[in-house]
Design an enzyme around this catalytic site. Structure first.
Site, PDB file in Angstrom:
ATOM      1  N   ARG A  56      -0.500  -0.690 -15.361  1.00 33.04           N
ATOM      2  CA  ARG A  56      -1.901  -0.894 -15.020  1.00 33.04           C
ATOM      3  C   ARG A  56      -2.176  -0.813 -13.522  1.00 33.04           C
ATOM      4  NH1 ARG A  56      -0.906  -2.847 -19.740  1.00 33.04           N
ATOM      5  NH2 ARG A  56       1.021  -3.385 -18.713  1.00 33.04           N
ATOM      6  N   THR A  57      -1.395  -1.548 -12.748  1.00 31.71           N
ATOM      7  CA  THR A  57      -1.734  -1.667 -11.328  1.00 31.71           C
ATOM      8  C   THR A  57      -1.639  -0.311 -10.631  1.00 31.71           C
ATOM      9  OG1 THR A  57      -0.888  -3.910 -11.408  1.00 31.71           O
ATOM     10  CG2 THR A  57      -1.268  -2.988  -9.229  1.00 31.71           C
ATOM     11  N   LYS A  86      19.394   4.333   0.731  1.00 34.47           N
ATOM     12  CA  LYS A  86      20.339   4.632   1.821  1.00 34.47           C
ATOM     13  C   LYS A  86      20.480   3.453   2.782  1.00 34.47           C
ATOM     14  CE  LYS A  86      18.864   9.462   1.928  1.00 34.47           C
ATOM     15  NZ  LYS A  86      18.168  10.456   2.753  1.00 34.47           N
ATOM     16  N   ARG A 107       4.273  -2.790  -4.227  1.00 29.51           N
ATOM     17  CA  ARG A 107       4.801  -3.798  -5.159  1.00 29.51           C
ATOM     18  C   ARG A 107       6.285  -3.939  -4.864  1.00 29.51           C
ATOM     19  NH1 ARG A 107       3.687  -4.219 -11.511  1.00 29.51           N
ATOM     20  NH2 ARG A 107       1.828  -5.190 -10.612  1.00 29.51           N
ATOM     21  N   HIS A 135      -0.336 -11.791  -6.596  1.00 28.26           N
ATOM     22  CA  HIS A 135      -0.826 -10.500  -7.075  1.00 28.26           C
ATOM     23  C   HIS A 135      -2.360 -10.547  -6.913  1.00 28.26           C
ATOM     24  CE1 HIS A 135      -1.303  -6.871  -9.214  1.00 28.26           C
ATOM     25  NE2 HIS A 135      -0.649  -7.129 -10.320  1.00 28.26           N
TER      26      HIS A 135
END
Ligand code: NCD
Length: 335
Positions: A56-57, A86, A107, A135
């Protein structure tokens, strides 16, 4: 209010900004239905940098950007497909990515990652979830959903159910609620997954700050004779319980959450608590007719799919609202 980054809902300290945001989101919904969206972000680029999975986000942010005339750069598994593998630091990655875009939606699995990114970023950072931290854009769309579905936020009784320990959407929501009057919350979880102390302290501190303000300026108190911590301007009464059946008949909003399997140190504990609370036909009988059921999604087994057909099930509408709130946020940040 001019937004620079969106890191926590604690930034949203006045109702005016929320009203502005909600009005704009509403306009975007209307424009979208007519397929006539002003191209406010033409020529701009957002980058989605996701170190944790998302449906969704990420899709709603990217759809929002594209609908506004902008473009997107995206990496859905940044831990593997960026130079993080890396050994590049988050800070260096952000410095570099910021040179290629106008905003970064991030995120990450670590609490505070978005804030760290914002410290070195030349472009706005949007926190799309930092571990078990916050959030914020989800909480904004949650409040928007309550406002749309119920018509008000003041005076509501809200139950927050499930994984309150790790649930970042709950954490962000709690920071927003003191903007409203006479809210009562029921924090319902297994004892292993209770809300962290800092969120209770936040509510208590807000309540005592209000009580002090009322003593100093009694005219501010909604009911001058009653300066009790509960039930006055911006005060939040909260109760922790495991007894969902006692709570269900009293509430206007049931906010259910997923038990966050990925954040458990011991899978044994997860197995023990994963089905502690399941919303099903029996729960529907206990819930008031005018209440709504929310969930940030994805759900696993917390809500039986049989509930989906009930008008009170608002979670799919809630997910759709995410698109319009994120369009409004991007416009407020970038245009
Ligand atoms: C939530 C999240 O990622 O915190 N999902 C979402 O963004 N809608 C909730 C969850 O993963 O359980």
């Amino acid at each position: 209010m001019r937004l620079k980054h969106i890191l926590t809902t604690q930034q949203f300290s006045d109702k005016k900004t929320l009203e502005e945001l909600f009005k704009l989101a509403n306009k975007f919904e209307i424009w979208d239905k007519k397929r006539k969206i002003p191209q406010f972000l033409k020529g701009m680029i957002s980058a989605s940098v996701f170190y944790e999975p998302s449906t969704r986000t990420r899709f709603s942010f990217e759809s929002a950007m594209l609908k506004l005339g902008g473009e997107v750069l995206t990496t859905e598994n940044a831990g593997h497909f960026s130079s993080a593998i890396k050994g590049e630091s988050l800070e260096d990655s952000i410095r570099i990515i910021g040179g290629y875009c106008d905003a970064i939606v991030i995120r990450h699995y670590e609490v505070g990652a978005a804030e760290r990114a914002a410290k070195v970023s030349l472009v706005p950072i949007i926190n799309a979830g930092d571990g078990a931290g916050e959030h914020p854009t989800q909480a904004l769309l949650d409040i928007y959903t309550i406002w749309k579905e119920v018509g008000r936020i003041d005076g509501l009784k809200i139950a927050m159910l499930g994984d309150l320990l790790h649930g970042r959407t709950i954490h962000s929501l709690i920071h927003l609620l003191p903007l409203f009057k006479n809210i009562e919350i029921f924090l319902v979880s297994p004892k292993e997954l209770k809300i962290p102390q800092e969120y209770k302290s936040f509510l208590r501190e807000r309540n005592s700050r209000n009580a002090a303000a009322f003593l100093e300026f009694p005219s501010l108190a909604p009911n001058k004779s009653k300066l009790s911590p509960a039930g006055s301007l911006g005060n939040i009464k909260f109760t922790e319980t495991e007894d969902i059946n006692r709570v269900l008949p009293q509430i206007d909003v049931l906010y259910t959450t997923r038990i966050q399997k990925e954040r458990f140190k011991s899978l044994k504990t997860y197995e023990r608590v994963k089905n502690s609370f399941v919303i099903d036909e029996k729960s529907l009988k206990l819930l008031p007719k005018k209440s709504i059921i929310m969930h940030p999604l994805p759900r696993v087994s917390e809500i039986n799919p049989i509930v989906d057909n009930d008008q009170r099930a608002a979670y799919f509408r809630q997910a759709k609202n995410g698109l319009y709130i994120r369009m409004a946020l991007l416009k407020m940040l970038l245009a």
